[in-house]
Design a protein around this motif. Structure first.
Motif, PDB file in Angstrom:
ATOM      1  N   GLU A 166       0.852  -1.186   0.000  1.00 30.08           N
ATOM      2  CA  GLU A 166       0.000   0.000   0.000  1.00 30.08           C
ATOM      3  C   GLU A 166       0.890   1.238   0.000  1.00 30.08           C
ATOM      4  O   GLU A 166       1.971   1.235   0.604  1.00 30.08           O
ATOM      5  CB  GLU A 166      -0.912   0.021   1.221  1.00 30.08           C
ATOM      6  CG  GLU A 166      -1.962   1.118   1.175  1.00 30.08           C
ATOM      7  CD  GLU A 166      -3.128   0.866   2.110  1.00 30.08           C
ATOM      8  OE1 GLU A 166      -4.207   1.445   1.869  1.00 30.08           O
ATOM      9  OE2 GLU A 166      -2.966   0.103   3.080  1.00 30.08           O
ATOM     10  N   GLN A 192       1.438   7.070  -8.729  1.00 31.35           N
ATOM     11  CA  GLN A 192       0.287   6.863  -9.597  1.00 31.35           C
ATOM     12  C   GLN A 192      -0.752   5.921  -8.995  1.00 31.35           C
ATOM     13  O   GLN A 192      -1.944   6.017  -9.304  1.00 31.35           O
ATOM     14  CB  GLN A 192       0.743   6.339 -10.963  1.00 31.35           C
ATOM     15  CG  GLN A 192       1.565   5.072 -10.925  1.00 31.35           C
ATOM     16  CD  GLN A 192       2.084   4.683 -12.290  1.00 31.35           C
ATOM     17  OE1 GLN A 192       1.581   5.159 -13.312  1.00 31.35           O
ATOM     18  NE2 GLN A 192       3.096   3.828 -12.344  1.00 31.35           N
ATOM     19  N   ASP A 193      -0.326   5.003  -8.137  1.00 30.61           N
ATOM     20  CA  ASP A 193      -1.269   4.073  -7.487  1.00 30.61           C
ATOM     21  C   ASP A 193      -1.461   4.383  -6.003  1.00 30.61           C
ATOM     22  O   ASP A 193      -1.954   3.538  -5.254  1.00 30.61           O
ATOM     23  CB  ASP A 193      -0.779   2.636  -7.650  1.00 30.61           C
ATOM     24  CG  ASP A 193      -0.754   2.187  -9.102  1.00 30.61           C
ATOM     25  OD1 ASP A 193      -1.678   2.569  -9.846  1.00 30.61           O
ATOM     26  OD2 ASP A 193       0.186   1.477  -9.487  1.00 30.61           O
ATOM     27  N   ALA A 194      -1.058   5.566  -5.576  1.00 33.76           N
ATOM     28  CA  ALA A 194      -1.102   5.917  -4.152  1.00 33.76           C
ATOM     29  C   ALA A 194      -2.495   6.348  -3.721  1.00 33.76           C
ATOM     30  O   ALA A 194      -3.280   6.889  -4.513  1.00 33.76           O
ATOM     31  CB  ALA A 194      -0.103   7.024  -3.853  1.00 33.76           C
ATOM     32  N   SER A 195      -2.788   6.105  -2.453  1.00 34.14           N
ATOM     33  CA  SER A 195      -3.981   6.668  -1.813  1.00 34.14           C
ATOM     34  C   SER A 195      -3.611   8.042  -1.290  1.00 34.14           C
ATOM     35  O   SER A 195      -2.616   8.195  -0.582  1.00 34.14           O
ATOM     36  CB  SER A 195      -4.435   5.773  -0.654  1.00 34.14           C
ATOM     37  OG  SER A 195      -4.773   4.475  -1.108  1.00 34.14           O
TER      38      SER A 195
END
Length: 254
Positions: A46, A62-65
């Motif tokens: 995560e 780019q895929d971070a929360s």
């Protein structure tokens, strides 16, 4: 946007505690350098980023929360976070796996307690081309936040072994044909007289700055780094750098 009360943030924050890291097999990596190497290694489960960090490091986030500044401050282990924190799988490798690969150079940290030293040894061992770093005995957790930061990403490059039984670890190394050298300021052998010996597969033992290595540890040699000036001794990080690079030089010339 996630806040400090978001359950996923709350769960990640718990990884600041060793107990929770041990129970989950996860740890936190903070900052762009550590996150970049963690992503390359494929251990990230995560990723959290502030909006500013996502704009600054789009290739990483780019895929971070997205989290607000308060959540990032809670996730980070520094006073001025850089806006990126990754939850990662721990990278422990069994000693037998390391030995089965025919390692040339290994660093063994025996009972060292300072996480900054742990991270620096990881970084130096990586730079010197070591296969693995072993944390033996009552050693600091290599996944401590300060240790991870001090490794500057090298935690993700070398194999990490944790072994409570120091004597058993030394015996396993010797049984695998790896000579065991103990860095000892009062050692009988001078480091700079060992060029031929240093070309052999070697595990270096480094002890804590406060207590050194146990006297009953069964090393093949106890090796001192010669001091030419008025300094009483070298600190752990400096001694590790000199010893590991001396081995690396000898091995390259072998």
């Amino acid at each position: 946007m996630f806040t400090v009360r978001t359950p996923r943030v709350v769960a990640a924050r718990r990884l600041h505690r060793r107990r929770d890291r041990d129970e989950t097999g996860r740890f936190l990596a903070e900052g762009p350098q550590a996150v970049r190497e963690a992503l390359r290694t494929g251990v990230v489960t995560e990723l959290f980023a502030t909006a500013e960090a996502a704009r600054r490091y789009p290739e990483l986030a780019q895929d971070a929360s997205l989290v607000d500044d308060s959540a990032m401050q809670a996730l980070a282990d520094t006073m001025q976070p850089q806006g990126l924190v990754a939850v990662c799988r721990q990278r422990d490798v069994p000693l037998a796996t390391v030995l089965s690969g025919g390692p040339r150079l290994i660093a063994v940290c025996v009972d060292i307690r300072d996480p900054g030293n742990a991270g620096t040894v990881l970084r130096t061992a990586d730079a010197a081309g070591a296969t693995a770093v072993i944390f033996a005995g009552d050693a600091v957790d290599p996944y401590n936040g300060k240790a991870v930061r001090s490794s500057a990403g090298s935690l993700f490059h070398v194999s990490v072994v944790r072994a409570r039984d120091t004597a058993g670890t030394v015996a396993a190394l010797r049984a695998a044909g790896v000579q065991v050298l103990a860095a000892d300021g009062y050692g009988d052998s001078d480091l700079f007289d060992l060029d031929e010996a240093l070309s052999m597969p070697t595990a270096w033992l480094f002890g804590s700055e406060a207590h050194g290595l146990p006297k009953d540890l069964d090393a093949d040699r106890r090796v001192r780094v010669p001091l030419y000036g008025g300094a009483e001794s070298l600190n752990l990080a400096a001694a590790a750098a000199v010893c590991l690079y001396s081995s690396a030089k000898a091995m390259r010339g072998a």
